[in-house]
Each structure stands twice: as structure tokens, then as C-alpha cells.
Design a protein around this motif. Structure first.
Motif, mmCIF file in Angstrom:
data_model
loop_
_atom_site.group_PDB
_atom_site.id
_atom_site.type_symbol
_atom_site.label_atom_id
_atom_site.label_comp_id
_atom_site.label_asym_id
_atom_site.label_seq_id
_atom_site.Cartn_x
_atom_site.Cartn_y
_atom_site.Cartn_z
ATOM 1 N N LEU A 2 -74.855 87.101 50.489
ATOM 2 C CA LEU A 2 -75.682 86.393 49.506
ATOM 3 C C LEU A 2 -75.390 87.013 48.139
ATOM 4 N N GLY A 3 -74.828 86.235 47.238
ATOM 5 C CA GLY A 3 -74.453 86.783 45.928
ATOM 6 C C GLY A 3 -73.051 87.373 45.953
ATOM 7 N N SER A 4 -72.096 86.628 46.539
ATOM 8 C CA SER A 4 -70.753 87.195 46.746
ATOM 9 C C SER A 4 -69.957 87.329 45.452
ATOM 10 N N THR A 5 -70.352 86.608 44.392
ATOM 11 C CA THR A 5 -69.568 86.671 43.153
ATOM 12 C C THR A 5 -70.026 87.801 42.234
ATOM 13 N N GLY A 6 -71.088 88.507 42.613
ATOM 14 C CA GLY A 6 -71.595 89.594 41.772
ATOM 15 C C GLY A 6 -70.894 90.905 42.060
ATOM 16 N N SER A 7 -71.373 91.932 41.391
ATOM 17 C CA SER A 7 -70.758 93.248 41.501
ATOM 18 C C SER A 7 -70.795 93.772 42.945
ATOM 19 N N ILE A 8 -71.956 93.706 43.592
ATOM 20 C CA ILE A 8 -72.063 94.181 44.986
ATOM 21 C C ILE A 8 -71.293 93.251 45.924
ATOM 22 N N GLY A 9 -71.395 91.952 45.677
ATOM 23 C CA GLY A 9 -70.693 90.986 46.533
ATOM 24 C C GLY A 9 -69.190 91.236 46.531
ATOM 25 N N ALA A 44 -73.200 81.786 45.837
ATOM 26 C CA ALA A 44 -73.241 82.119 44.410
ATOM 27 C C ALA A 44 -74.141 81.129 43.697
ATOM 28 N N LEU A 45 -74.507 81.486 42.478
ATOM 29 C CA LEU A 45 -75.331 80.584 41.685
ATOM 30 C C LEU A 45 -74.469 79.474 41.084
ATOM 31 N N GLN A 46 -73.429 79.864 40.329
ATOM 32 C CA GLN A 46 -72.650 78.815 39.645
ATOM 33 C C GLN A 46 -71.219 79.183 39.234
ATOM 34 N N LEU A 60 -79.464 95.700 52.507
ATOM 35 C CA LEU A 60 -80.320 95.307 51.385
ATOM 36 C C LEU A 60 -79.918 95.977 50.073
ATOM 37 N N ALA A 61 -79.326 95.169 49.175
ATOM 38 C CA ALA A 61 -79.074 95.628 47.803
ATOM 39 C C ALA A 61 -80.181 95.107 46.882
ATOM 40 N N ASN A 62 -80.718 93.945 47.230
ATOM 41 C CA ASN A 62 -81.697 93.220 46.413
ATOM 42 C C ASN A 62 -83.065 93.924 46.447
ATOM 43 N N LYS A 63 -83.167 95.015 45.676
ATOM 44 C CA LYS A 63 -84.381 95.844 45.713
ATOM 45 C C LYS A 63 -85.617 95.065 45.266
ATOM 46 N N GLU A 64 -85.405 94.064 44.379
ATOM 47 C CA GLU A 64 -86.549 93.306 43.865
ATOM 48 C C GLU A 64 -87.318 92.636 45.008
ATOM 49 N N ALA A 65 -86.611 92.251 46.085
ATOM 50 C CA ALA A 65 -87.283 91.613 47.223
ATOM 51 C C ALA A 65 -88.326 92.560 47.827
ATOM 52 N N ILE A 106 -78.621 99.573 50.785
ATOM 53 C CA ILE A 106 -77.344 99.623 50.065
ATOM 54 C C ILE A 106 -77.484 100.397 48.755
ATOM 55 N N ASP A 107 -78.656 100.315 48.143
ATOM 56 C CA ASP A 107 -78.873 101.101 46.918
ATOM 57 C C ASP A 107 -78.395 102.520 47.206
ATOM 58 N N SER A 108 -77.575 103.085 46.326
ATOM 59 C CA SER A 108 -76.890 104.344 46.668
ATOM 60 C C SER A 108 -77.883 105.460 46.972
ATOM 61 N N SER A 111 -70.398 100.705 37.299
ATOM 62 C CA SER A 111 -70.090 99.376 36.785
ATOM 63 C C SER A 111 -70.916 98.379 37.606
ATOM 64 N N MET A 112 -71.863 97.687 36.969
ATOM 65 C CA MET A 112 -72.844 96.880 37.718
ATOM 66 C C MET A 112 -73.126 95.574 36.983
ATOM 67 N N GLY A 113 -73.893 94.699 37.613
ATOM 68 C CA GLY A 113 -74.317 93.451 36.977
ATOM 69 C C GLY A 113 -75.217 93.738 35.779
ATOM 70 N N PRO A 114 -75.399 92.717 34.889
ATOM 71 C CA PRO A 114 -76.140 92.961 33.643
ATOM 72 C C PRO A 114 -77.601 93.365 33.836
ATOM 73 N N ASP A 164 -69.416 104.952 43.498
ATOM 74 C CA ASP A 164 -68.705 103.729 43.861
ATOM 75 C C ASP A 164 -69.466 103.087 45.015
ATOM 76 N N MET A 165 -69.954 101.876 44.818
ATOM 77 C CA MET A 165 -70.834 101.239 45.804
ATOM 78 C C MET A 165 -70.123 100.918 47.115
ATOM 79 N N ARG A 166 -68.791 101.013 47.142
ATOM 80 C CA ARG A 166 -68.106 100.738 48.413
ATOM 81 C C ARG A 166 -68.467 101.772 49.475
HETATM 82 P P1 NAD Z 1 -74.718 90.563 39.668
HETATM 83 O O1 NAD Z 1 -75.431 89.967 38.527
HETATM 84 O O2 NAD Z 1 -73.378 91.163 39.452
HETATM 85 O O3 NAD Z 1 -74.563 89.459 40.839
HETATM 86 C C1 NAD Z 1 -75.634 88.676 41.248
HETATM 87 C C2 NAD Z 1 -75.232 87.670 42.304
HETATM 88 O O4 NAD Z 1 -76.387 86.884 42.620
HETATM 89 C C3 NAD Z 1 -74.152 86.703 41.864
HETATM 90 O O5 NAD Z 1 -73.336 86.383 42.970
HETATM 91 C C4 NAD Z 1 -74.923 85.444 41.444
HETATM 92 O O6 NAD Z 1 -74.207 84.244 41.627
HETATM 93 C C5 NAD Z 1 -76.105 85.498 42.397
HETATM 94 N N1 NAD Z 1 -77.316 84.910 41.793
HETATM 95 C C6 NAD Z 1 -77.860 85.204 40.584
HETATM 96 N N2 NAD Z 1 -78.953 84.460 40.377
HETATM 97 C C7 NAD Z 1 -79.111 83.678 41.457
HETATM 98 C C8 NAD Z 1 -80.050 82.677 41.834
HETATM 99 N N3 NAD Z 1 -81.067 82.320 41.010
HETATM 100 N N4 NAD Z 1 -79.902 82.073 43.023
HETATM 101 C C9 NAD Z 1 -78.886 82.408 43.848
HETATM 102 N N5 NAD Z 1 -77.947 83.340 43.552
HETATM 103 C C10 NAD Z 1 -78.067 83.961 42.366
HETATM 104 O O7 NAD Z 1 -75.716 91.636 40.328
HETATM 105 P P2 NAD Z 1 -75.357 92.991 41.098
HETATM 106 O O8 NAD Z 1 -75.178 94.094 40.126
HETATM 107 O O9 NAD Z 1 -74.309 92.735 42.141
HETATM 108 O O10 NAD Z 1 -76.754 93.289 41.818
HETATM 109 C C11 NAD Z 1 -77.198 92.555 42.945
HETATM 110 C C12 NAD Z 1 -78.404 93.253 43.542
HETATM 111 O O11 NAD Z 1 -77.996 94.536 44.024
HETATM 112 C C13 NAD Z 1 -79.526 93.535 42.528
HETATM 113 O O12 NAD Z 1 -80.760 93.400 43.153
HETATM 114 C C14 NAD Z 1 -79.296 94.983 42.131
HETATM 115 O O13 NAD Z 1 -80.482 95.640 41.752
HETATM 116 C C15 NAD Z 1 -78.768 95.562 43.448
HETATM 117 N N6 NAD Z 1 -77.926 96.754 43.267
HETATM 118 C C16 NAD Z 1 -76.767 96.657 42.570
HETATM 119 C C17 NAD Z 1 -75.971 97.785 42.386
HETATM 120 C C18 NAD Z 1 -74.649 97.694 41.663
HETATM 121 O O14 NAD Z 1 -73.925 98.675 41.622
HETATM 122 N N7 NAD Z 1 -74.284 96.562 41.083
HETATM 123 C C19 NAD Z 1 -76.383 99.011 42.908
HETATM 124 C C20 NAD Z 1 -77.580 99.073 43.605
HETATM 125 C C21 NAD Z 1 -78.350 97.932 43.784
#
Ligand code: NAD
Ligand code: MG
Length: 399
Positions: free
Chosen positions: A16-23, A44-46, A131-136, A158-160, A213-216, A275-277
Motif C-alpha cells: 500500500l503506497g508503493s510509489t512512495g519512499s517506503i514503497g 498509489a494515489l496518482q 506497519l510503516a503508517n504510524k498515523e493509523a 517498520i518505523d526504524s 531520505s523520506m517523503g515530504p 536506511d529503511m531497507r
Molecule cells: P511518501 O509520501 O513518500 O509516499 C506515500 C505513498 O502513499 C505514495 O505511494 C502515495 O501514492 C500514497 N498515498 C498518499 N496519499 C494517499 C491517499 N490519500 N490514498 C492512497 N494512497 C496515498 O511517504 P513515505 O515517506 O514513504 O511514508 C509512508 C509512511 O511510512 C508514513 O506514514 C511515514 O510516517 C512512514 N515512515 C516512513 C519512513 C521513511 O523513511 N520514508 C520511515 C518511517 C516511517
């Protein structure tokens, strides 16, 4: 299974969220172990280009593009490339692929509250949830942990920091004798800045994290230390510990990812390159270890590790998170929702950086104490808090 390289049953992984940094990091790890994992669904969203490229490379059964017009574009381009991946769209499709009977593992890596329903669907379907999505968890800790227990799901952080704590606890669970968790924080880009200088920061400066290096959104949260606040709440739910036993320690090198202090005086730590890997590979392979692609840690080159206390006057978001958790679930939902709105407004240059904690504090103050026990009430509180935060910003603009 990973040490010998022998073929075993492949696990189907939904990201879930494969186009983001963790994905993207998750796909990099999976690409190292094609004999053990199959990419089942990507979402992904878009971002059509990125999801298209991922589909062509990993040939998942499903690709979910939440945004419908973008889903149409993806479908056309996949057909043109004769890729058999089926395209779904809309938010319900996220829950569908998370709970699909063929999915074994779900990487929950959507950012923000948008990840709650699909992450919860994975837990309710008894999956291994990475679980990376801590907000959940910040929004629904009690309900989420109950869903994990009731449905026999496996929850791997997943959070380091939380992954480090999991590694420093026997079986990943708290045991008698745990005195405290020491949650490390890099301190972000403004660790040494004065309040006056912090009043002037730009989105570009706040997005430039010194180590990761992470999402915004999480990058801004790291700069305000709200990220650490959310992580205190996350740790409290994951490891069933009261916040009084969770201490934040600023550690600028981000090499010690967190520690567990025991009552005999022992402190166990997990170290590694930022490195999140590493946590991703750990959670995919658990209870075994597997290669992640991360370089070995060079302690001699690192030379020193520093630790200091967080400054709650310059970084009030950390304190706000402790306060919200003490007040209950309604307040943590408000904290999270107001923060999401505030971060988006800061990135849009609508509010200054130091206004983020003011906005969050005010929205929290308008919120009831106590904890919702129904998902519907969680969603209603989230929406109400977002509305309150948006009104707050509009009022400020008119002043
Ligand atoms: P990101 O912004 O790089 O990626 C977010 C992903 O979620 C994208 O694939 C995007 O398409 C998708 N997305 C965004 N809004 C959406 C919506 N409304 N509906 C469906 N999909 C949606 O974010 P990230 O940095 O990969 O972080 C993802 C989660 O992991 C966050 O909760 C963050 O706190 C957690 N996390 C990230 C890191 C990191 O190193 N990036 C480390 C620890 C925890
Ligand atoms: Mg973290």
C-alpha cells in the motif's frame, strides 16, 4: 530459508503506497529475493509513471490507482504494453487488495490518515502487517491492536525505532524487567537553530533531513519533532507501555535506532546505517534474517555517537503528543489531523513553520477527552479536526 537460498513457498506481498519512499525501498528488497516473494498488488494515489514502471517490472496481479482518471491512464498504458496486471481504482480497492485471500503480507506504507482503513483491513484479515503508517496507530491504537489480536494478524513495525525496539525485546514483546524504552531522534535539520532562526525556515530547508531520505510529510514532522511525538504514541500501543516508560533521546548520527533499558541496568540497542531497507528486510524475513542491500556499518568511520535531551521549548510538538496521549484517542486523532493540515499548509507556504504547533495545540484544546471505540467515531473526529484546522488557517489569513 533465506540463509540456504533453497526454494520455499513464495509469499504474496501487497504494498500500500508503493510509489512512495517506503514503497520503493520495499520493492528494492523484494527484488533481491524473487524466490521467496511475489509482488501481488501495488497501490498509489496518482503517480501513473512510477506505478506503470513498477507494474511492468514486477507484474503484480493488481494495481490500484486511487485517483480514477489516473487509473484510466494507467490501464491504457498497461494494455498497450500487454501487461496482464488488472487495474482497480477508488479507496475501497485499497481495502480489497489488503484483505484479498491471496495476500500473505501487507506493507502499510500510505502516508497519513488515508492509510487507516486499508491497514486496518489487513489486520482484520489476519495478514502479516508491516506497519510503516504510524498515523493509523496514532488514530486508532486500541481498536487496531484489538483487531490484530482478534484476527491472529502478525504486526511487525517498520518505523526504524520501533523495529529496533522489537529486535531488542525477546520475541518482540515487552517482558517483566523492561524499565524503559529509549526512543532515539535525530533532532532534524534545526536541532541547533535558535527560535528566531526557526521562525524564518522555508519548506525547502525543512525538507532537507540530515540523515534520512523520506517523503515530504514525515520530513516536516521530523523537523518539528512531531514525528517523534507520533512515535511515542506508536510505541506505547505496539509495546503496551505507558508513555512514562518511553523516553526520547536526541542522537544526531541516527546510528542507534533505539534501545531498551532493563531493570538490571542492561541497555540493549540496535545499530545500523540510516536506511529503511534494514527494517523492511527484517520484517519480511522475521523470524529469520535476510540480505537487504544495505552496506555494513563502519563504526570506525563513524567514530562517535552523541546523545542529548530534546528541547521542548523549541520543539513543542513532542510535548503536545505526550499530552494528547494522556487525554485519550479523541485527542490523538485531533493531534494527527491538525498536524496533517498544518504540514500541508506549511508546504504550501500558507503558514510559517513555528505556527504548526500553535495550530495543533488549539485544535487539540477544542477536542473532548476519552477514546472512541467505534471506527465510525474515529473517522468523524478526524474529519471534524481537519475542518477545525482549516478554519483556523482561514481565520488567520483574514486577520
Ligand atoms: P511518501 O509520501 O513518500 O509516499 C506515500 C505513498 O502513499 C505514495 O505511494 C502515495 O501514492 C500514497 N498515498 C498518499 N496519499 C494517499 C491517499 N490519500 N490514498 C492512497 N494512497 C496515498 O511517504 P513515505 O515517506 O514513504 O511514508 C509512508 C509512511 O511510512 C508514513 O506514514 C511515514 O510516517 C512512514 N515512515 C516512513 C519512513 C521513511 O523513511 N520514508 C520511515 C518511517 C516511517
Ligand atoms: Mg522513525
Amino acid at each position: 530459508m533465506f540463509a540456504t537460498g533453497q526454494a520455499s513457498v513464495q509469499k504474496n506481498v501487497t504494498i500500500l503506497g508503493s510509489t512512495g519512499s517506503i514503497g520503493v525501498s520495499t520493492l528494492e528488497v523484494l527484488a533481491l529475493h524473487p524466490q521467496h516473494f511475489r509482488v501481488f498488488a501495488l497501490t498509489a494515489l496518482q503517480r501513473v509513471d512510477v506505478l506503470l514502471e513498477q507494474c511492468l517490472r514486477f507484474q503484480p496481479r493488481y494495481a490500484v490507482m486511487v485517483d480514477e482518471p489516473s487509473a484510466g491512464h494507467l490501464q491504457q498504458r498497461l494494455q498497450a504494453a500487454e501487461c496482464p496486471t488488472e487495474v482497480l481504482s477508488g479507496r475501497a480497492a485499497l481495502e480489497q487488495v489488503a484483505a484479498d485471500p491471496e495476500t500473505d503480507y501487507v506493507m502499510a506504507a500510505i502516508v497519513g490518515a488515508a492509510g487507516l482503513l486499508p491497514s486496518l483491513a489487513a489486520a482484520r484479515a489476519g495478514k502479516r502487517v508491516l506497519l510503516a503508517n504510524k498515523e493509523a496507530l496514532v488514530m486508532s491504537g486500541q481498536l487496531f491492536m484489538q483487531a490484530v489480536r482478534d484476527n491472529g494478524a502478525e504486526l511487525l513495525p517498520i518505523d526504524s525505532e520501533h523495529n529496533a525496539i522489537f529486535q531488542c525485546l525477546p520475541q518482540g514483546r515487552p517482558v517483566p524487567g523492561v524499565a524503559r524504552i529509549l526512543l532515539t531522534a535525530s533532532g532534524g535539520p534545526f536541532r541547533t537553530w535558535s527560535r528566531e532562526r526557526m521562525a524564518q525556515v522555508t519548506p525547502r530547508q525543512a525538507l532537507a533531513h540530515p540523515n534520512w531520505s523520506m517523503g515530504p510529510k514525515i520530513s516536516i514532522d521530523s523537523a518539528t519533532l512531531m514525528n517523534k511525538g507520533l512515535e511515542v504514541i506508536e510505541a506505547s500501543w505496539l509495546f503496551s507501555l505507558p508513555p512514562a516508560q518511553i523516553e526520547v533521546v536526541v542522537h544526531p548520527q541516527s546510528t542507534v535506532h533505539s534501545m531498551v533499558a532493563y531493570n538490571d541496568g542492561s541497555v540493549l540497542a540496535q545499530l545500523g546505517n540510516p536506511d529503511m531497507r534494514t527494517p523492511i528486510a527484517y520484517a519480511l524475513g522475521w523470524p529469520e534474517r535476510m540480505v537487504s542491500g544495505v552496506a555494513a556499518l563502519d563504526l570506525i568511520a563513524m567514530a562517535r555517537l552523541d546523545f542529548e535531551a530534546p528541547d521542548l521549548t523549541r520543539f513543542p510538538c513532542l510535548q503536545l503528543a505526550y499530552e494528547a496521549h494522556a487525554r485519550g484517542g479523541y485527542a490523538t486523532i485531533a493531534l494527527n489531523a491538525a498536524n496533517e493540515v498544518a504540514v500541508a499548509a506549511f508546504l504550501n507556504q500558507e503558514i510559517p513553520f513555528m505556527v504548526i504547533p500553535q495550530l495543533v495545540r488549539d485544535v487539540m484544546e477544542w477536542t473532548d477527552s476519552g477514546t472512541p471505540d467505534q471506527l465510525e467515531d474515529i473517522i468523524i473526529q478526524d474529519e471534524a479536526s481537519r475542518k477545525a484546522a482549516s478554519c483556523w488557517i482561514n481565520n488567520k489569513k483574514m486577520q
